[in-house]
Design an enzyme around this catalytic site. Structure first.
Site, PDB file in Angstrom:
ATOM      1  CG  HIS A 236      -0.347   0.264   2.522  1.00 31.80           C
ATOM      2  ND1 HIS A 236      -0.031  -0.745   3.418  1.00 31.80           N
ATOM      3  CD2 HIS A 236       0.017   1.417   3.134  1.00 31.80           C
ATOM      4  CE1 HIS A 236       0.489  -0.219   4.513  1.00 31.80           C
ATOM      5  NE2 HIS A 236       0.538   1.091   4.367  1.00 31.80           N
TER       6      HIS A 236
ATOM      7  CG  ASP B 174      -0.040  -4.101   2.709  1.00 31.35           C
ATOM      8  OD1 ASP B 174       0.136  -3.574   1.592  1.00 31.35           O
ATOM      9  OD2 ASP B 174      -0.138  -3.429   3.765  1.00 31.35           O
TER      10      ASP B 174
ATOM     11  CB  SER C 261       3.197   1.647   6.227  1.00 33.07           C
ATOM     12  OG  SER C 261       2.060   1.819   7.029  1.00 33.07           O
TER      13      SER C 261
END
Length: 360
Positions: free
Chosen positions: A103, A133, A206
């Site tokens: 993402h 992911d 992230s």
């Protein structure tokens, strides 16, 4: 003086000498408390030194990069790209392979990677896996720092961990916490195996590194738990274990994607009520709740309310274990399922299909 008197006198003298020696030794210990205090203070300083994580950070932090995802205006392509996304990544090899979250780089027209030594690179996408992911990007450079990795030392509940990333583009930041839980499944698509930690993971973290106190990478920071639209801040954050992330990385480097087998079913654990209704001997296995039309399972004759108990003669006590075996099997391979239907056991050959990838 008689011999008896002489012996008595000497015995008293010896006893008195020993008694006084004991008294002096005791007084000496009582009158020198500073040595004990000094030893305790030295020990305390040593313990405080052991609690520092500076060495671990020095080992891992240089390999944690800042990632900027840019979008290009198609009508004015010569203009500079606008910042679309912000995240982090981890340099995994001297060849420049960087592991990050899917993402973070999703739908980016250009990806800029900034190292902690000030160097900046434009990267290319090697491969992405929306299911976990994860994504791998690559840069070309010399003397690239590489994060230490130990695949044989899995994280345990209670381990102290550090999260490294670039929250809100403030610059590289370290947060500290512990492993709160392992094996947190179902927190995103598929059957994940997250590490849960209370080390803060904010926007921009992230794709960054979760390391242990030795500086070894144990996970890729992925998400913070959110309720509604209020954001994180609950001390419940998640990272992908390095063993899974490393396996996915190798597949992405090799094939550009992760090739997974598919059976074309949905399933759930067997509960006592269904075990009684279906005349099952125990609660092990996967209850088939749906069969994809024209999928491998449908072609093989598997039906809803069948219970799959074995995969190639290996017991499958849980749904997660069965789904893992299916995903790990090369498409086109014929396998044998042991199925219980209405109390009867059947051996059913099935040709595994390929699971499609959804990049939305």
């Amino acid at each position: 003086m008689t011999l008896k008197g002489t012996l008595t006198y000497l015995s008293k003298a010896v006893f008195f000498g020993l008694f006084m020696a004991g008294v002096f030794l005791l007084l000496n210990q009582l009158t020198q408390p500073d040595n004990t205090l000094g030893n305790w203070m030295n020990l305390s300083r040593q313990q405080q030194s052991d609690l520092s994580f500076a060495k671990a950070v020095r080992r891992a932090a240089p390999a944690v990069v800042n990632i900027y995802s840019l979008s290009i205006d198609r009508q004015r392509p010569l203009n500079s790209g606008a910042l679309q996304g912000l995240g982090s990544g981890v340099l995994m090899s001297k060849e420049g392979y960087i592991l990050t979250n899917y993402h973070v780089i999703k739908k980016a027209d250009e990806i800029v990677v900034a190292l902690q030594d000030g160097r900046k690179f434009t990267s290319e996408v090697v491969g992405s896996d929306p299911e976990t992911d994860l994504a791998v990007i690559k840069i070309e450079g010399d003397n690239l720092p590489v994060v230490p990795v130990n695949l044989n030392s899995p994280a345990q509940v209670g381990d102290v961990v550090l999260a490294i990333g670039n929250p809100y583009n403030l610059g590289q930041t370290i947060t500290q916490g512990i492993i709160s839980a392992t094996g947190r499944n179902g927190l995103s698509s598929g059957y994940q195996d997250f590490l849960q930690t209370d080390a803060a993971i904010n926007a921009g973290n992230s794709g960054g590194a979760l390391i242990n106190t030795r500086g070894s990478l144990i996970g890729i920071n992925t998400a913070a738990f959110q309720i509604g639209g209020e954001g994180g801040g609950h001390g419940i954050n998640f990272a992908i274990p390095i063993k899974l992330a490393h396996s996915i990385m190798n597949k992405l480097v090799k094939d550009g994607r992760v090739i997974r087998g598919a059976l074309g079913i949905s399933g759930e654990p067997v509960v006592p009520v269904m075990a009684q209704i279906l005349n099952l001997p125990d609660l092990r296995g996967t209850l088939v709740t749906g069969v994809e039309r024209n999928g491998p399972a449908a072609t093989a004759g598997i039906q809803p309310r069948d219970v799959i108990v074995q995969f190639n003669n290996e017991d499958m006590p849980s749904v997660e274990m069965l789904m893992d075996r299916i995903a790990e099997t090369k498409p086109g391979t014929e396998i044998k399922l042991t199925v219980i239907r209405k109390g009867e056991t059947y051996q059913m050959p099935v040709v595994i299909g390929e699971k499609p990838i959804n990049y939305n």
